[in-house]
Write a protein that holds these residues in place. Structure first.
Motif, PDB file in Angstrom:
ATOM      1  N   PHE A   1      20.789  55.404  34.222  1.00 26.83           N
ATOM      2  CA  PHE A   1      20.772  54.714  32.924  1.00 26.83           C
ATOM      3  C   PHE A   1      22.102  54.728  32.187  1.00 26.83           C
ATOM      4  O   PHE A   1      22.302  53.911  31.290  1.00 26.83           O
ATOM      5  N   GLU A   2      22.998  55.639  32.521  1.00 22.59           N
ATOM      6  CA  GLU A   2      24.241  55.787  31.757  1.00 22.59           C
ATOM      7  C   GLU A   2      25.276  54.772  32.244  1.00 22.59           C
ATOM      8  O   GLU A   2      25.994  55.006  33.210  1.00 22.59           O
ATOM      9  N   LYS A   3      25.328  53.655  31.557  1.00 25.31           N
ATOM     10  CA  LYS A   3      26.245  52.573  31.913  1.00 25.31           C
ATOM     11  C   LYS A   3      27.112  52.234  30.709  1.00 25.31           C
ATOM     12  O   LYS A   3      26.712  52.394  29.562  1.00 25.31           O
ATOM     13  N   ILE A   4      28.297  51.736  31.008  1.00 27.16           N
ATOM     14  CA  ILE A   4      29.190  51.225  29.979  1.00 27.16           C
ATOM     15  C   ILE A   4      29.158  49.704  30.042  1.00 27.16           C
ATOM     16  O   ILE A   4      29.282  49.112  31.118  1.00 27.16           O
ATOM     17  N   ARG A   5      28.986  49.074  28.882  1.00 28.78           N
ATOM     18  CA  ARG A   5      29.056  47.612  28.784  1.00 28.78           C
ATOM     19  C   ARG A   5      30.408  47.262  28.170  1.00 28.78           C
ATOM     20  O   ARG A   5      30.776  47.786  27.123  1.00 28.78           O
ATOM     21  N   ILE A   6      31.153  46.395  28.836  1.00 28.43           N
ATOM     22  CA  ILE A   6      32.503  46.074  28.397  1.00 28.43           C
ATOM     23  C   ILE A   6      32.663  44.558  28.250  1.00 28.43           C
ATOM     24  O   ILE A   6      32.081  43.794  29.039  1.00 28.43           O
ATOM     25  N   TYR A   7      33.429  44.148  27.235  1.00 29.63           N
ATOM     26  CA  TYR A   7      33.578  42.731  26.906  1.00 29.63           C
ATOM     27  C   TYR A   7      35.054  42.353  26.747  1.00 29.63           C
ATOM     28  O   TYR A   7      35.843  43.140  26.240  1.00 29.63           O
ATOM     29  N   GLU A   8      35.369  41.151  27.167  1.00 25.04           N
ATOM     30  CA  GLU A   8      36.590  40.474  26.762  1.00 25.04           C
ATOM     31  C   GLU A   8      36.180  39.436  25.720  1.00 25.04           C
ATOM     32  O   GLU A   8      35.349  38.561  26.002  1.00 25.04           O
ATOM     33  N   LEU A   9      36.744  39.535  24.517  1.00 26.55           N
ATOM     34  CA  LEU A   9      36.318  38.725  23.383  1.00 26.55           C
ATOM     35  C   LEU A   9      37.474  37.938  22.811  1.00 26.55           C
ATOM     36  O   LEU A   9      38.609  38.432  22.709  1.00 26.55           O
TER      37      LEU A   9
ATOM     38  N   PHE B   1      29.321  49.089  34.114  1.00 26.16           N
ATOM     39  CA  PHE B   1      29.657  50.006  35.201  1.00 26.16           C
ATOM     40  C   PHE B   1      29.170  51.407  34.869  1.00 26.16           C
ATOM     41  O   PHE B   1      28.992  51.765  33.714  1.00 26.16           O
ATOM     42  N   GLY B   2      28.943  52.201  35.907  1.00 23.34           N
ATOM     43  CA  GLY B   2      28.564  53.599  35.738  1.00 23.34           C
ATOM     44  C   GLY B   2      29.789  54.486  35.647  1.00 23.34           C
ATOM     45  O   GLY B   2      30.892  54.090  36.040  1.00 23.34           O
ATOM     46  N   ILE B   3      29.583  55.716  35.147  1.00 23.70           N
ATOM     47  CA  ILE B   3      30.714  56.624  34.950  1.00 23.70           C
ATOM     48  C   ILE B   3      30.473  57.988  35.582  1.00 23.70           C
ATOM     49  O   ILE B   3      31.226  58.927  35.323  1.00 23.70           O
ATOM     50  N   ARG B   4      29.473  58.113  36.417  1.00 25.73           N
ATOM     51  CA  ARG B   4      29.158  59.403  37.025  1.00 25.73           C
ATOM     52  C   ARG B   4      29.368  59.350  38.533  1.00 25.73           C
ATOM     53  O   ARG B   4      29.048  58.360  39.188  1.00 25.73           O
ATOM     54  N   SER B   5      29.883  60.438  39.073  1.00 26.10           N
ATOM     55  CA  SER B   5      30.144  60.528  40.508  1.00 26.10           C
ATOM     56  C   SER B   5      28.845  60.807  41.254  1.00 26.10           C
ATOM     57  O   SER B   5      27.880  61.326  40.677  1.00 26.10           O
TER      58      SER B   5
ATOM     59  N   GLU C   1      39.593  54.252  34.016  1.00 26.60           N
ATOM     60  CA  GLU C   1      40.051  53.477  35.172  1.00 26.60           C
ATOM     61  C   GLU C   1      39.256  52.184  35.330  1.00 26.60           C
ATOM     62  O   GLU C   1      39.831  51.119  35.602  1.00 26.60           O
ATOM     63  N   MET C   2      37.934  52.254  35.139  1.00 25.73           N
ATOM     64  CA  MET C   2      37.109  51.052  35.248  1.00 25.73           C
ATOM     65  C   MET C   2      37.411  50.077  34.114  1.00 25.73           C
ATOM     66  O   MET C   2      37.466  48.863  34.310  1.00 25.73           O
ATOM     67  N   SER C   3      37.636  50.617  32.915  1.00 24.30           N
ATOM     68  CA  SER C   3      37.953  49.758  31.767  1.00 24.30           C
ATOM     69  C   SER C   3      39.292  49.069  31.970  1.00 24.30           C
ATOM     70  O   SER C   3      39.443  47.872  31.684  1.00 24.30           O
ATOM     71  N   LEU C   4      40.288  49.805  32.478  1.00 22.47           N
ATOM     72  CA  LEU C   4      41.598  49.209  32.708  1.00 22.47           C
ATOM     73  C   LEU C   4      41.516  48.123  33.777  1.00 22.47           C
ATOM     74  O   LEU C   4      42.180  47.086  33.661  1.00 22.47           O
ATOM     75  N   ALA C   5      40.705  48.327  34.815  1.00 24.08           N
ATOM     76  CA  ALA C   5      40.540  47.305  35.847  1.00 24.08           C
ATOM     77  C   ALA C   5      39.945  46.031  35.248  1.00 24.08           C
ATOM     78  O   ALA C   5      40.351  44.915  35.599  1.00 24.08           O
ATOM     79  N   PHE C   6      38.987  46.190  34.330  1.00 22.83           N
ATOM     80  CA  PHE C   6      38.404  45.024  33.658  1.00 22.83           C
ATOM     81  C   PHE C   6      39.461  44.313  32.819  1.00 22.83           C
ATOM     82  O   PHE C   6      39.586  43.084  32.854  1.00 22.83           O
ATOM     83  N   VAL C   7      40.237  45.064  32.058  1.00 24.34           N
ATOM     84  CA  VAL C   7      41.293  44.494  31.222  1.00 24.34           C
ATOM     85  C   VAL C   7      42.313  43.753  32.085  1.00 24.34           C
ATOM     86  O   VAL C   7      42.735  42.632  31.757  1.00 24.34           O
ATOM     87  N   ALA C   8      42.696  44.375  33.193  1.00 25.50           N
ATOM     88  CA  ALA C   8      43.728  43.793  34.058  1.00 25.50           C
ATOM     89  C   ALA C   8      43.276  42.482  34.698  1.00 25.50           C
ATOM     90  O   ALA C   8      44.113  41.667  35.103  1.00 25.50           O
ATOM     91  N   ALA C   9      41.964  42.265  34.794  1.00 26.62           N
ATOM     92  CA  ALA C   9      41.448  41.037  35.399  1.00 26.62           C
ATOM     93  C   ALA C   9      41.466  39.852  34.437  1.00 26.62           C
ATOM     94  O   ALA C   9      41.158  38.733  34.838  1.00 26.62           O
TER      95      ALA C   9
END
Length: 203
Positions: A191-199, A171-175, A36-44
């Motif tokens: 510490f558990e974060k996802i790093r996401i890029y638009e390239l 963004f984090g992925i834990r509730s 869901e967080m990845s899709l929100a990044f893509v949609a932006a």
């Protein structure tokens, strides 16, 4: 869904550092939050006009693939080759490619990134959306990950493969409930974060 050992959702059976994509893996709440967080990044992204003609999601088909198809309004192809060594052998050039949590499982991520660059449509609006875990302390790193790269190393790899960063985020992925389960879960939440890029491919 078949139980297939893949390289971050794309490789061969029974190899170390490979994730098994099955129903139990897909049901993990952390994956749903990550999708869901990845899709929100893509949609932006402001680069890609919807709908697009075709997309490529690197790795096995997962629920995230269906989410991408709904957003972009097209079919997304997936891969079934050895991402460390084999060519993607795609039949078309894609205006959008996604590689979510793949490169940390690979011995040779540069090979895959060069293959993706060749598979991208040459239009300036074409994009690769890529994510990978941010580097964590060693005792928290996943045994399925061959490497978790510091940001400087990751961005050097992306540049070496011919991409330039348009946007990035973490963004984090834990509730919150997961974080309260003990000391180790709390540390994972920190510490558990996802790093996401638009390239974009460098021209």
């Amino acid at each position: 869904m078949d139980v297939i050992a893949r390289a971050g959702r794309g490789m061969t059976r029974g190899q170390e550092f490979r994730t098994v994509v099955d129903g139990a893996w897909s049901a993990d709440p952390a994956h749903r939050m990550r999708w869901e967080m990845s899709l929100a990044f893509v949609a932006a992204s402001e680069a890609i006009s919807l709908p697009v003609q075709a997309g490529l999601d690197i790795g096995d088909r997962t629920p995230m693939t269906a989410m991408l198809e709904a957003h972009f309004g097209c079919r997304f192809d997936t891969t079934s080759v050895d991402l460390d060594t084999e060519p993607l052998n795609v039949a078309t050039r894609y205006p959008v490619v996604t590689a979510f949590e793949v490169i940390e499982h690979l011995y040779n991520p540069l090979h895959l990134l060069l293959q993706i660059r060749a598979a991208l449509d040459p239009a300036p609006s074409s994009r690769l959306f890529l994510s990978t875990p941010a580097r964590k302390p060693g005792f928290l790193q996943s045994p399925d990950h061959f490497h978790e790269m510091p940001r400087r190393s990751l961005e050097a790899l992306l540049s070496r493969s011919g991409f330039e960063v348009v946007r990035c985020a973490e963004f984090g992925i834990r509730s919150p409930l997961f974080c309260l389960r003990g000391v180790r879960p709390l540390l994972r939440c920190i510490f558990e974060k996802i790093r996401i890029y638009e390239l974009a491919a460098r021209r």
